[in-house]
Design a protein around this motif. Structure first.
Motif, PDB file in Angstrom:
ATOM      1  N   ASP A 164       0.748  -1.218   0.111  1.00  0.00           N
ATOM      2  CA  ASP A 164      -0.131   0.137   0.011  1.00  0.00           C
ATOM      3  C   ASP A 164       0.976   1.319   0.033  1.00  0.00           C
ATOM      4  N   ARG A 165       0.146   2.252  -0.590  1.00  0.00           N
ATOM      5  CA  ARG A 165       1.110   3.523  -0.216  1.00  0.00           C
ATOM      6  C   ARG A 165      -0.265   4.657   0.116  1.00  0.00           C
ATOM      7  N   PHE A 166       0.119   5.230   1.131  1.00  0.00           N
ATOM      8  CA  PHE A 166      -1.006   6.102   1.647  1.00  0.00           C
ATOM      9  C   PHE A 166      -0.045   7.462   2.221  1.00  0.00           C
ATOM     10  N   TRP A 167      -0.943   8.484   2.539  1.00  0.00           N
ATOM     11  CA  TRP A 167      -0.484   9.769   3.190  1.00  0.00           C
ATOM     12  C   TRP A 167      -0.951   9.545   4.731  1.00  0.00           C
ATOM     13  N   PHE A 168      -0.228  10.133   5.510  1.00  0.00           N
ATOM     14  CA  PHE A 168      -0.606  10.344   6.816  1.00  0.00           C
ATOM     15  C   PHE A 168       0.194  11.635   7.681  1.00  0.00           C
ATOM     16  N   THR A 169      -0.596  12.071   8.752  1.00  0.00           N
ATOM     17  CA  THR A 169       0.074  12.820   9.741  1.00  0.00           C
ATOM     18  C   THR A 169       0.440  12.739  10.872  1.00  0.00           C
ATOM     19  N   LYS A 170      -0.465  11.303  11.191  1.00  0.00           N
ATOM     20  CA  LYS A 170      -0.200  10.990  12.815  1.00  0.00           C
ATOM     21  C   LYS A 170       0.258   9.788  12.684  1.00  0.00           C
ATOM     22  N   GLU A 171       0.977   9.121  13.809  1.00  0.00           N
ATOM     23  CA  GLU A 171       1.322   7.717  14.256  1.00  0.00           C
ATOM     24  C   GLU A 171       0.392   7.255  15.295  1.00  0.00           C
ATOM     25  N   MET A 223       4.141   0.714   2.233  1.00  0.00           N
ATOM     26  CA  MET A 223       4.211  -0.321   2.980  1.00  0.00           C
ATOM     27  C   MET A 223       4.361  -1.432   2.199  1.00  0.00           C
ATOM     28  N   LYS A 224       5.501  -2.309   2.491  1.00  0.00           N
ATOM     29  CA  LYS A 224       5.889  -3.571   1.614  1.00  0.00           C
ATOM     30  C   LYS A 224       5.168  -4.674   2.356  1.00  0.00           C
ATOM     31  N   ASN A 225       5.018  -5.586   1.234  1.00  0.00           N
ATOM     32  CA  ASN A 225       4.430  -6.880   1.486  1.00  0.00           C
ATOM     33  C   ASN A 225       4.955  -7.595   2.784  1.00  0.00           C
ATOM     34  N   LYS A 226       6.052  -7.472   2.989  1.00  0.00           N
ATOM     35  CA  LYS A 226       7.048  -8.139   4.051  1.00  0.00           C
ATOM     36  C   LYS A 226       6.525  -7.296   5.493  1.00  0.00           C
ATOM     37  N   PRO A 227       5.905  -7.754   6.415  1.00  0.00           N
ATOM     38  CA  PRO A 227       5.344  -7.193   7.697  1.00  0.00           C
ATOM     39  C   PRO A 227       6.645  -6.274   8.192  1.00  0.00           C
ATOM     40  N   GLY A 228       6.149  -5.165   8.709  1.00  0.00           N
ATOM     41  CA  GLY A 228       7.338  -4.303   9.242  1.00  0.00           C
ATOM     42  C   GLY A 228       8.084  -3.607   8.743  1.00  0.00           C
ATOM     43  N   GLU A 229       8.116  -3.778   7.122  1.00  0.00           N
ATOM     44  CA  GLU A 229       8.987  -3.088   6.266  1.00  0.00           C
ATOM     45  C   GLU A 229       8.188  -2.073   5.598  1.00  0.00           C
ATOM     46  N   LYS A 230       8.819  -0.918   5.785  1.00  0.00           N
ATOM     47  CA  LYS A 230       8.044   0.158   5.056  1.00  0.00           C
ATOM     48  C   LYS A 230       8.982   1.461   4.694  1.00  0.00           C
ATOM     49  N   TYR A 231       8.840   2.456   4.151  1.00  0.00           N
ATOM     50  CA  TYR A 231       9.757   3.651   3.655  1.00  0.00           C
ATOM     51  C   TYR A 231       8.754   4.674   3.627  1.00  0.00           C
ATOM     52  N   THR A 232       9.085   5.962   4.298  1.00  0.00           N
ATOM     53  CA  THR A 232       8.374   7.091   4.482  1.00  0.00           C
ATOM     54  C   THR A 232       9.431   8.474   4.056  1.00  0.00           C
ATOM     55  N   GLY A 233       8.519   9.058   3.066  1.00  0.00           N
ATOM     56  CA  GLY A 233       9.584  10.131   2.600  1.00  0.00           C
ATOM     57  C   GLY A 233       9.416  11.239   3.851  1.00  0.00           C
ATOM     58  N   SER A 234      10.627  11.559   4.247  1.00  0.00           N
ATOM     59  CA  SER A 234      10.527  12.399   5.451  1.00  0.00           C
ATOM     60  C   SER A 234      11.669  13.215   5.263  1.00  0.00           C
TER      61      SER A 234
END
Length: 318
Positions: free
Chosen positions: A60-67, A114-125
């Protein structure tokens, strides 16, 4: 729904800011956005995957402001944005559209993968900082009888934005400015066409001031008497106290205290409330009687912007 749907759109300059890590790359086209309350904001970016990562590796790819619990919260699931956010990706570009932006939308927006592998992600920050500012009505005196009202925001108004003016809740004109008669107690506000719920605060001249004296009953010679004046106005009113037949003011502010009250202090005292829209007066009459214990007679006269129009009320304290 296209990025431009849903109202007035804030168009952004193409200023690329590249955030990259281990082959990931996010190019936000704007990192700081100032938007007018009630308009529509479109945030865009371009991205690249690192070698060996393909689109089917991304869950998935999505936008967010909070965690929450260390994980980003998808804006689409945030009740504060319900029905107001749309986003998607085409090719290697993504966009986020927020309609009818509110001041509470002021935040930093980031795109995460969000990658298919659990816990793997990348955020443009860091992401894109959005600041939402409401409309305000600026008041400027044209001459002794006319005022010019301007619909204003500290952010640049959206392209082709049209301001609508309302008088006492009834729409009367379109345009960025409005001329009104000085001294009016009517309420004026503006909003961007299509965004009535995001209107500016109303501006209006001082309503009839309320004046009072304390103590309001028996007074003894030498006591202090406190006069109080208040009114409803926007912008907020300033207050000045005068005594009849005197040119210089006795005091400024809502409260005026007369210490060591005697018969010499008898007479008419009036409070003038004034703001950029107009002025309004109320007069209080104090007449102490003779003797150790003094009674006084209070008379209240209200002048609403036009001293020729007055209403008088009386009260006797014993």
């Amino acid at each position: 729904m296209s990025p431009s749907a849903g109202g007035l759109v804030v168009f952004l300059l193409s200023v690329q800011v590249i955030q990259s890590q281990d082959g990931w790359r996010v190019d936000y086209r704007q990192t700081d956005i100032c938007a007018v309350k009630g308009s529509t904001v479109v945030i865009r970016c371009d991205y690249e995957y690192p070698p060996g990562i393909y689109y089917y590796d991304i869950k998935d790819r999505f936008w967010f402001t909070k965690e929450k619990d260390g994980e980003p919260v998808d804006l689409r699931t945030d009740s504060e944005y319900s029905g107001r956010v749309t986003y998607g990706c085409y090719g290697n570009s993504c966009y986020l559209t927020i309609t009818y932006v509110r001041e509470s939308d002021s935040a930093e927006y980031k795109l995460t993968f969000m990658k298919n592998k659990p816990g793997e992600k990348y955020t443009g920050s860091p992401g894109v900082t959005l600041s939402v500012k409401g409309l305000q009505v600026q008041v400027r005196r044209s001459d002794s009888t006319w005022l010019e009202l301007t619909c204003h925001s500290s952010c640049v108004l959206p392209h082709r934005a049209e301001c609508v003016w309302s008088k006492n809740g009834e729409n009367i004109k379109r345009g960025s400015s409005l001329s009104v008669s000085s001294g009016s107690t009517d309420r004026y506000y503006c909003y961007l066409r299509g965004s009535y719920s995001q209107r500016s605060p109303a501006v209006y001249g001082p309503q009839r001031p309320s004046v009072s004296a304390s103590p309001s009953a028996e007074m003894l010679e030498g006591d202090s008497v406190t006069l109080t004046c208040s009114t409803d106005a926007n912008p907020a009113a300033s207050y000045t106290w005068y005594k009849e037949h005197e040119d210089s003011p006795r005091a400024s502010g809502q409260i005026f205290t007369i210490t060591d009250f005697t018969a010499e202090h008898s007479g008419n005292y009036y409070c003038e409330a004034q703001n950029e829209m107009g002025r309004s007066n109320s007069t209080l009459r104090l007449i102490p009687s003779s003797g150790k214990s003094h009674s006084f007679f209070c008379s209240f006269t209200h002048y609403i912007n036009n001293p020729a129009k007055e209403v008088t009320h009386s009260k006797r304290g014993l």
